[in-house]
Enzyme design. Structure first.
Site, mmCIF file in Angstrom:
data_model
loop_
_atom_site.group_PDB
_atom_site.id
_atom_site.type_symbol
_atom_site.label_atom_id
_atom_site.label_comp_id
_atom_site.label_asym_id
_atom_site.label_seq_id
_atom_site.Cartn_x
_atom_site.Cartn_y
_atom_site.Cartn_z
ATOM 1 N N GLU A 82 7.388 26.493 28.552
ATOM 2 C CA GLU A 82 7.054 25.708 28.703
ATOM 3 C C GLU A 82 6.288 25.031 27.074
ATOM 4 O O GLU A 82 6.712 24.276 26.108
ATOM 5 C CB GLU A 82 6.145 24.126 29.485
ATOM 6 C CG GLU A 82 5.278 22.889 28.846
ATOM 7 C CD GLU A 82 4.937 22.644 29.835
ATOM 8 O OE1 GLU A 82 4.667 22.484 30.732
ATOM 9 O OE2 GLU A 82 5.210 21.161 29.449
ATOM 10 N N ASP A 102 6.097 27.569 33.596
ATOM 11 C CA ASP A 102 4.835 26.075 33.460
ATOM 12 C C ASP A 102 3.580 26.285 33.849
ATOM 13 O O ASP A 102 3.203 27.089 34.796
ATOM 14 C CB ASP A 102 5.550 25.448 34.396
ATOM 15 C CG ASP A 102 4.733 24.104 33.804
ATOM 16 O OD1 ASP A 102 2.970 23.444 32.842
ATOM 17 O OD2 ASP A 102 5.630 22.441 34.108
ATOM 18 N N ILE A 104 0.689 25.113 33.191
ATOM 19 C CA ILE A 104 -0.063 23.872 34.153
ATOM 20 C C ILE A 104 0.740 22.332 33.993
ATOM 21 O O ILE A 104 1.833 22.093 33.314
ATOM 22 C CB ILE A 104 -0.959 23.107 33.443
ATOM 23 C CG1 ILE A 104 -1.947 24.148 33.297
ATOM 24 C CG2 ILE A 104 -2.060 22.495 34.521
ATOM 25 C CD1 ILE A 104 -3.334 24.057 32.160
ATOM 26 N N ASP A 105 1.603 22.982 35.990
ATOM 27 C CA ASP A 105 2.436 21.523 35.956
ATOM 28 C C ASP A 105 1.422 20.377 36.457
ATOM 29 O O ASP A 105 0.467 20.952 37.492
ATOM 30 C CB ASP A 105 3.479 21.802 36.726
ATOM 31 C CG ASP A 105 4.517 21.163 37.285
ATOM 32 O OD1 ASP A 105 5.107 20.117 35.705
ATOM 33 O OD2 ASP A 105 4.764 20.560 38.104
ATOM 34 N N THR A 107 -0.383 18.383 33.557
ATOM 35 C CA THR A 107 -1.349 18.663 32.562
ATOM 36 C C THR A 107 -2.072 17.546 32.479
ATOM 37 O O THR A 107 -3.743 17.514 32.154
ATOM 38 C CB THR A 107 -0.597 18.723 31.537
ATOM 39 O OG1 THR A 107 0.005 19.950 31.319
ATOM 40 C CG2 THR A 107 -1.668 19.033 29.717
ATOM 41 N N ASP A 234 9.639 22.748 35.523
ATOM 42 C CA ASP A 234 9.473 22.592 36.265
ATOM 43 C C ASP A 234 9.135 22.364 37.741
ATOM 44 O O ASP A 234 9.243 22.436 38.745
ATOM 45 C CB ASP A 234 9.087 20.836 36.414
ATOM 46 C CG ASP A 234 8.358 20.333 35.225
ATOM 47 O OD1 ASP A 234 8.107 20.886 34.795
ATOM 48 O OD2 ASP A 234 8.553 20.091 34.141
HETATM 49 C C1 IPD Z 1 5.805 16.967 33.652
HETATM 50 C C2 IPD Z 1 4.741 16.610 35.151
HETATM 51 C C3 IPD Z 1 4.908 15.575 35.712
HETATM 52 C C4 IPD Z 1 6.965 15.247 35.615
HETATM 53 C C5 IPD Z 1 7.201 15.529 34.358
HETATM 54 C C6 IPD Z 1 7.115 17.035 33.658
HETATM 55 P P1 IPD Z 1 3.796 18.736 33.169
HETATM 56 O O1 IPD Z 1 5.222 18.840 33.962
HETATM 57 O O2 IPD Z 1 5.375 17.483 36.626
HETATM 58 O O3 IPD Z 1 4.792 15.176 36.781
HETATM 59 O O4 IPD Z 1 7.128 13.771 35.801
HETATM 60 O O5 IPD Z 1 8.744 15.339 34.164
HETATM 61 O O6 IPD Z 1 7.131 17.158 32.377
HETATM 62 O O7 IPD Z 1 4.674 17.808 31.517
HETATM 63 O O8 IPD Z 1 2.836 18.425 33.722
HETATM 64 O O9 IPD Z 1 3.610 20.777 32.895
#
Ligand code: IPD
Length: 290
Positions: A82, A102, A104-105, A107, A234
């Site tokens: 990411e 990813d 930190i999913d 963030t 993700d």
């Molecule tokens: C996001 C989270 C969020 C989702 C977004 C993602 P991130 O990832 O998973 O819940 O709605 O589509 O991009 O930016 O926290 O790594």
């Protein structure tokens, strides 16, 4: 079969995925320890595509650590992450073994000390996920999946049993994502209203982590999750979790799951996907490989 037994089986078959999965678990644990250490501290936050698309110094640090460990172990493999992509690196997916990460999913959750945060590490070969590790360090949940060898939560096999007979018996999840464009928000709101009114679902959750939503479908804490906007990092690990637990992944049109396609429905069974798709008003999204 427990995770331990799955690993023994891979070892007895001299399956190279044993090395992949053990490495990914080890790296996810190390990454999780850094996230735990930083969780209660004040974060250095910056923004990416828009004011609600957050990144912290910890995301960048953790991605660096994960990639340097993976590159040492698997120098000939490819890597998509990411934060690297947001720094201009390519997100093109080839047929080669590719680690999609990813750091930190969730963030935004991390910034606000909400515990739904996860490290996601997926190994994709021939454009299909072979190994997936999702570690939620604050919740202390480790999800592991190996293609055709099952999905596991904290060492125990995940198997979806008694899936709901209809959406009206379902607990579902949806994510808003970071886009605050008023047309996009209007379409998302319309979808939520249509689903609530037409299908009378039991509840609509939003955890803030796409990867954990999918893992929760795999462990039957959610019956369905859908979103326009998640990225390949993700979903690279968690799509395998759903599939190996006996669930299904499709696009929001109900077509075959597309890792780079930026739309997802993950569900415990096909009938609730067939029910929800005609209700959805589609939202344009830009693919990860465009
Ligand atoms: C996001 C989270 C969020 C989702 C977004 C993602 P991130 O990832 O998973 O819940 O709605 O589509 O991009 O930016 O926290 O790594």
């Amino acid at each position: 079969m427990s995770l331990q037994e799955c690993l023994q089986k891979l070892a007895s078959k001299q399956d190279c995925r044993l090395h992949y999965v053990l490495t990914a678990i080890n790296i996810a644990n190390n990454a999780g320890n850094i996230i735990k250490d930083c969780y209660h501290q004040v974060k250095t936050v910056s923004t990416k595509d828009c004011a609600t698309d957050l990144v912290t110094d910890t995301d960048k640090l953790v991605e660096k650590l994960i990639f340097s460990s993976l590159k040492t172990e698997f120098p000939s493999h490819k890597f998509i992450g990411e934060e690297s992509v947001s720094n201009g690196e390519s997100s093109e997916l080839s047929l080669e073994p590719t680690w999609i990460v990813d750091p930190i999913d969730g963030t935004t959750n991390f910034v606000h000390r909400n515990p739904y945060v996860a490290v996601s590490i997926g190994l994709v070969i021939n454009k299909k996920s072979e190994v997936g590790v999702v570690y939620a360090p604050i919740l202390n949940d480790l999800y592991v999946a190996v293609k055709n060898e099952g999905a596991y939560l904290n060492g125990q096999r995940l198997k979806i049993v008694n899936p709901p007979s209809s959406l009206s018996n379902s607990l579902i999840a949806f994510e808003w994502g970071a886009d605050r464009d008023s047309d996009v928000l209007a379409l998302k709101s319309r979808n939520l209203l249509d689903i609530m009114q037409k299908h009378q679902v039991r509840g609509m959750r939003s955890t803030g982590s796409a990867a954990l939503n999918m893992c929760m479908v795999a462990c039957s804490s959610l019956d369905l999750y859908f979103e326009w906007g998640p990225h390949c990092w993700d979903m690279a690990a968690s799509n395998l979790m759903v599939e190996e637990a006996g669930g299904f992944n499709t696009t929001t049109l109900g077509c075959d799951f597309d890792l780079m396609g930026r739309t997802i429905i993950s569900a415990a069974c096909k009938n609730i996907i067939e029910e929800i798709v005609p209700t959805l008003t589609q939202i344009p999204t830009r693919r990860d490989d465009e």
